[in-house]
Design a protein around this motif. Structure first.
Motif, PDB file in Angstrom:
ATOM      1  N   ARG A 103       0.827  -1.213   0.000  1.00 31.46           N
ATOM      2  CA  ARG A 103       0.000   0.000   0.000  1.00 31.46           C
ATOM      3  C   ARG A 103       0.860   1.261   0.000  1.00 31.46           C
ATOM      4  O   ARG A 103       0.473   2.277  -0.589  1.00 31.46           O
ATOM      5  N   ALA A 112      -7.870   3.287  -4.342  1.00 32.96           N
ATOM      6  CA  ALA A 112      -8.461   2.101  -3.706  1.00 32.96           C
ATOM      7  C   ALA A 112      -7.535   1.546  -2.629  1.00 32.96           C
ATOM      8  O   ALA A 112      -7.988   1.134  -1.557  1.00 32.96           O
ATOM      9  N   ALA A 113      -6.232   1.536  -2.890  1.00 31.54           N
ATOM     10  CA  ALA A 113      -5.272   1.060  -1.889  1.00 31.54           C
ATOM     11  C   ALA A 113      -5.288   1.954  -0.657  1.00 31.54           C
ATOM     12  O   ALA A 113      -5.198   1.483   0.481  1.00 31.54           O
ATOM     13  N   ARG A 116      -8.435   1.164   1.325  1.00 29.34           N
ATOM     14  CA  ARG A 116      -8.315  -0.113   2.038  1.00 29.34           C
ATOM     15  C   ARG A 116      -7.401   0.028   3.254  1.00 29.34           C
ATOM     16  O   ARG A 116      -7.639  -0.567   4.304  1.00 29.34           O
ATOM     17  N   VAL A 119      -9.423   1.760   5.939  1.00 28.53           N
ATOM     18  CA  VAL A 119     -10.406   0.840   6.536  1.00 28.53           C
ATOM     19  C   VAL A 119      -9.715  -0.115   7.515  1.00 28.53           C
ATOM     20  O   VAL A 119     -10.271  -0.453   8.562  1.00 28.53           O
ATOM     21  N   ALA A 120      -8.493  -0.557   7.187  1.00 24.47           N
ATOM     22  CA  ALA A 120      -7.750  -1.406   8.124  1.00 24.47           C
ATOM     23  C   ALA A 120      -7.501  -0.669   9.437  1.00 24.47           C
ATOM     24  O   ALA A 120      -7.592  -1.247  10.528  1.00 24.47           O
ATOM     25  N   ASP A 123     -10.832  -0.467  11.325  1.00 24.71           N
ATOM     26  CA  ASP A 123     -11.134  -1.727  11.999  1.00 24.71           C
ATOM     27  C   ASP A 123     -10.316  -1.899  13.273  1.00 24.71           C
ATOM     28  O   ASP A 123     -10.730  -2.615  14.193  1.00 24.71           O
ATOM     29  N   ALA A 234     -17.454   4.167   5.474  1.00 17.07           N
ATOM     30  CA  ALA A 234     -16.971   2.903   6.019  1.00 17.07           C
ATOM     31  C   ALA A 234     -18.109   2.071   6.603  1.00 17.07           C
ATOM     32  O   ALA A 234     -18.169   0.850   6.407  1.00 17.07           O
ATOM     33  N   LYS A 238     -19.313  -1.697   5.322  1.00 11.62           N
ATOM     34  CA  LYS A 238     -19.468  -2.875   6.183  1.00 11.62           C
ATOM     35  C   LYS A 238     -20.870  -3.449   6.053  1.00 11.62           C
ATOM     36  O   LYS A 238     -21.046  -4.675   5.988  1.00 11.62           O
ATOM     37  N   GLN A 241     -21.170  -5.307   2.776  1.00 17.04           N
ATOM     38  CA  GLN A 241     -20.503  -6.603   2.809  1.00 17.04           C
ATOM     39  C   GLN A 241     -21.399  -7.651   3.459  1.00 17.04           C
ATOM     40  O   GLN A 241     -21.491  -8.787   2.991  1.00 17.04           O
ATOM     41  N   ARG A 277     -14.391 -11.437   1.729  1.00 17.78           N
ATOM     42  CA  ARG A 277     -14.360 -10.177   2.488  1.00 17.78           C
ATOM     43  C   ARG A 277     -15.617 -10.023   3.335  1.00 17.78           C
ATOM     44  O   ARG A 277     -15.553  -9.570   4.485  1.00 17.78           O
TER      45      ARG A 277
END
Length: 438
Positions: A103, A112-113, A116, A119-120, A123, A234, A238, A241, A277
């Protein structure tokens, strides 16, 4: 084949900024983390990393002082940036060396990277902002598990929400969680008296909201909380998903890892990763990794390969579990390939890290998966994937490698192969393995 209706791409809530703007905001949140990660990474010309990570991957005091001096930050800011860089996948630790994560290499050109990576971090908010001292681990875990409902309320409100309303919802959800765990007295012994109502939860709600603010997911005002554009997006991601998983043919979100993998077996790689995912989003990372590795240890060779595909979606948090799995003979080739890809090996060269015996074992395992779930032509073509240059050499090494499915694979190949001579040689080899002959 599993028949699935094409689901139109879901649209984010009205007013959500475009991905480029969300990525710009995410870059701002992680600006210090990126600076620290770039400072800590080896130079493109192959130089060594600036740092030697301390205990448990923490930045050493000397490295923090050096970075603070060179970057114009305080040591506390450097440590915070270092921790965020690790959580967001901007930097990876390999022993006592730090190296840039993929990343970080894509940070300036791949929105997009960036999203992501953010989002990591989102989380991992409870790691970014540790819980107050003196609170039991169980209470902290309850609030972490209940927080998605709090965030959903904030999203549905589409504006500021009073903290007392959030506290009411949190209290209701914690009660539900305790009921779901069936916390009832055992052997007529009463449960310990609960703490004073509202006091610990109000403290923990403040902590949770501050943690979300620390990662840029919401803003706090006097008695009010409001999701940021990033936080709103975000939460929507979720929820999407979960909805995608709930609409999958097998209802994957509620399935075990084994059943989920079976449900994904007939999907092409893109839809399968989306299912992985969604399934992962409904679980803690540690429990998901444990369950996937347990599924990989089963008798179905197809699930072994799919489990490691799902672990690729997990990424860095799966590293320790995969490294431990490398000691398991049945998982070792898969684990070594996963680790080589994770450490940046060229996909075309990754198989070179396996010994000849490991490659042969993997060939037999893959053939077993094809024999169980594929077709005859695919099984015959699988012969070309062997590292051995001739069929006799392949048969000799297949017999020696000791895979438990060797006999079944050879019998299936003998039945499928159009060349009578090769088919006869495979049947002979299968008989010799079965009887213990040479």
């Amino acid at each position: 084949m599993t028949n699935r209706r094409t689901r139109p791409a879901p649209r984010p809530p009205e007013g959500t900024p475009p991905p480029a703007e969300l990525a710009r905001q995410a870059r701002a949140v992680l600006a210090d983390a990126v600076r620290v990660a770039r400072w800590a990474s080896p130079s493109p010309r192959g130089g060594k990393s600036h740092i030697g990570p301390g205990r448990d991957g923490a930045l050493s005091a000397a490295a923090a002082r050096q970075a603070a001096s060179e970057l114009g930050l305080t040591p506390a800011q450097v440590r915070a940036g270092w921790d965020r860089a690790r959580l967001a996948g901007l930097i990876e630790l390999h022993g006592d060396r730090a190296r840039p994560g993929w990343r970080l290499r894509a940070w300036d050109r791949d929105d997009a990277a960036v999203l992501r990576g953010w989002v990591a971090l989102f989380d991992a908010w409870s790691i970014v902002h540790p819980a107050p001292e003196g609170i039991t681990g169980t209470s902290v875990a309850e609030v972490v598990e209940a927080l998605p409902q709090v965030l959903s309320l904030l999203q549905l409100s589409a504006g500021p929400v009073q903290v007392p309303a959030l506290l009411d919802l949190l209290e209701q959800r914690v009660v539900e969680l305790r009921e779901e765990r069936c916390e009832v007295p055992y052997d007529s012994q009463p449960l310990p008296a609960p703490a004073a109502p509202g006091a610990p939860l109000s403290l923990l709600l403040d902590w949770a909201l501050e943690g979300q603010a620390a990662v840029g997911a919401l803003t706090l005002g006097p008695g009010l909380a409001t999701l940021t554009a990033l936080g709103n997006w975000a939460v929507w991601v979720k929820l999407e998903q979960i909805c995608v998983a709930a609409q999958s043919p097998a209802g994957n979100i509620e399935q075990s890892a084994e059943d989920m993998l079976r449900g994904c077996a007939r999907l092409t790689p893109g839809p399968a990763r989306a299912e992985y995912r969604a399934w992962l989003a409904a679980r803690t990372v540690s429990s998901a990794v444990t369950e996937l590795l347990e599924a990989a240890r089963g008798e179905d060779a197809l699930l072994r390969g799919l489990a490691f595909d799902a672990l690729r979606v997990v990424g860095a948090p799966a590293e320790s579990g995969v490294r431990a799995a490398a000691d398991d003979g049945s998982l070792r080739p898969y684990a070594l390939l996963w680790l080589a890809e994770y450490e940046g090996a060229d996909p075309e060269d990754v198989h070179e890290i396996l010994t000849r015996e490991e490659s042969t074992w993997l060939w037999v395992d893959t053939a077993a998966a094809v024999a169980d779930h594929g077709d005859v032509e695919l099984l015959v073509r699988h012969l070309d994937a062997a590292v051995q240059s001739t069929v006799p050499a392949l048969l000799d090494e297949v017999r020696a490698v000791g895979h438990p499915r060797t006999v079944q694979v050879l019998v299936a190949l003998a039945a499928a192969h159009p060349d009578p001579a090769l088919a006869k040689a495979m049947r002979r080899a299968a008989f010799q393995v079965h009887t213990g002959g040479v």
